[in-house]
Motif scaffolding. Structure first.
Motif, PDB file in Angstrom:
ATOM      1  N   TYR A  14      14.682  28.686  21.827  1.00 44.04           N
ATOM      2  CA  TYR A  14      14.239  28.431  23.194  1.00 44.04           C
ATOM      3  C   TYR A  14      14.919  29.412  24.130  1.00 44.04           C
ATOM      4  O   TYR A  14      15.985  29.930  23.833  1.00 44.04           O
ATOM      5  CB  TYR A  14      14.627  27.018  23.653  1.00 44.04           C
ATOM      6  N   LEU A  15      14.316  29.612  25.299  1.00 42.83           N
ATOM      7  CA  LEU A  15      14.952  30.292  26.420  1.00 42.83           C
ATOM      8  C   LEU A  15      14.958  29.315  27.584  1.00 42.83           C
ATOM      9  O   LEU A  15      14.091  28.442  27.680  1.00 42.83           O
ATOM     10  CB  LEU A  15      14.192  31.569  26.797  1.00 42.83           C
ATOM     11  N   ILE A  16      15.910  29.473  28.464  1.00 42.87           N
ATOM     12  CA  ILE A  16      16.038  28.616  29.646  1.00 42.87           C
ATOM     13  C   ILE A  16      15.533  29.394  30.853  1.00 42.87           C
ATOM     14  O   ILE A  16      15.786  30.594  30.982  1.00 42.87           O
ATOM     15  CB  ILE A  16      17.520  28.216  29.846  1.00 42.87           C
ATOM     16  N   TYR A  17      14.846  28.685  31.744  1.00 42.04           N
ATOM     17  CA  TYR A  17      14.317  29.320  32.953  1.00 42.04           C
ATOM     18  C   TYR A  17      14.489  28.339  34.116  1.00 42.04           C
ATOM     19  O   TYR A  17      13.664  27.448  34.315  1.00 42.04           O
ATOM     20  CB  TYR A  17      12.834  29.668  32.738  1.00 42.04           C
ATOM     21  N   PRO A  18      15.585  28.466  34.890  1.00 41.37           N
ATOM     22  CA  PRO A  18      15.784  27.593  36.046  1.00 41.37           C
ATOM     23  C   PRO A  18      15.040  28.133  37.263  1.00 41.37           C
ATOM     24  O   PRO A  18      14.975  29.349  37.474  1.00 41.37           O
ATOM     25  CB  PRO A  18      17.293  27.634  36.274  1.00 41.37           C
ATOM     26  N   VAL A  19      14.478  27.232  38.065  1.00 37.78           N
ATOM     27  CA  VAL A  19      13.706  27.645  39.237  1.00 37.78           C
ATOM     28  C   VAL A  19      13.716  26.529  40.271  1.00 37.78           C
ATOM     29  O   VAL A  19      13.768  25.347  39.915  1.00 37.78           O
ATOM     30  CB  VAL A  19      12.264  28.030  38.812  1.00 37.78           C
ATOM     31  N   ASP A  20      13.691  26.885  41.537  1.00 36.93           N
ATOM     32  CA  ASP A  20      13.598  25.878  42.586  1.00 36.93           C
ATOM     33  C   ASP A  20      12.234  25.195  42.516  1.00 36.93           C
ATOM     34  O   ASP A  20      11.212  25.852  42.282  1.00 36.93           O
ATOM     35  CB  ASP A  20      13.789  26.526  43.965  1.00 36.93           C
ATOM     36  N   GLN A  21      12.232  23.883  42.725  1.00 41.95           N
ATOM     37  CA  GLN A  21      10.987  23.102  42.666  1.00 41.95           C
ATOM     38  C   GLN A  21       9.891  23.682  43.544  1.00 41.95           C
ATOM     39  O   GLN A  21       8.716  23.651  43.191  1.00 41.95           O
ATOM     40  CB  GLN A  21      11.241  21.664  43.135  1.00 41.95           C
ATOM     41  N   ALA A  22      10.258  24.210  44.696  1.00 41.31           N
ATOM     42  CA  ALA A  22       9.265  24.699  45.656  1.00 41.31           C
ATOM     43  C   ALA A  22       8.738  26.096  45.335  1.00 41.31           C
ATOM     44  O   ALA A  22       7.780  26.547  45.960  1.00 41.31           O
ATOM     45  CB  ALA A  22       9.859  24.684  47.065  1.00 41.31           C
TER      46      ALA A  22
END
Length: 192
Positions: free
Chosen positions: A139-147
């Motif tokens: 897997y890779l992780i991809y964090p992002v703001d909800q908006a």
């Protein structure tokens, strides 16, 4: 110290790497791009990001030197995103080993004038393909703001599923309402 885990030896020199896609080149960040990064990494671009824009080009140079040191220590891969046809600068894309997650973390930003051309999705897809081909990672992780809907669409186009949500402080003194995607390795991926 957390590092990227490679499938085979010898490990590639991350400071001399180039990844190609249909329209883009991802090349290891270096000093020649300092002014372009400084100019394009603005308040608008960092709205949904942890860092703040640099106040002086020297801060951008420090970012580049820290990135190159991180690549030498196999902690990250940081690339500029260039248009293949004329090598014009579009932004930056990265892959980072973090202590928070066991999987490598993807990141991207594309300059304002290039938004809407799907360059971000193409760059992240190319970086993810390289990662799955060279790294030990399911897997890779991809964090992002909800908006940040365009960035969320990138993760979702790669089969990403939200597995965590958290409030994260930024360097600007604000908070992101972050959703964290786990992007699975495609079953049919083979780039070698």
């Amino acid at each position: 110290m957390v590092t990227l885990k490679f499938k085979r030896q010898p490990v590639p020199d991350l400071t001399q790497l180039s990844i190609e896609s249909d329209r883009l080149l991802l090349e290891t960040v270096n000093r020649q791009y300092a002014n372009l990064i400084f100019t394009e990494f603005t308040e608008i671009i960092t709205q949904y990001m942890l860092p703040r824009p640099p106040e002086a080009v020297e801060e951008t140079m420090q970012f580049i030197e820290a990135s190159r040191e991180g690549m030498n220590k196999l902690r990250e891969l940081v690339c500029v995103v260039l248009l293949k046809s004329d090598r014009s600068f579009l932004g930056c894309c990265g892959l980072h080993a973090r202590q928070v997650w066991p999987e490598p973390e993807l990141g991207i930003w594309i300059k304002k004038g290039a938004h809407g051309s799907v360059y971000g999705r193409e760059a992240v897809t190319a970086m993810a393909g390289w990662a799955f081909d060279h790294l030990i990672a399911d897997y890779l992780i991809y964090p992002v703001d909800q908006a940040n809907l365009p960035s969320r669409k990138i993760a979702e186009s790669l089969g990403g599923i939200v597995f965590a949500e958290k409030k994260v402080p930024t360097a600007r003194g604000t908070f992101l309402n972050e959703v964290v995607y786990r992007i699975p390795k495609p079953l049919n991926l083979s780039l070698s």
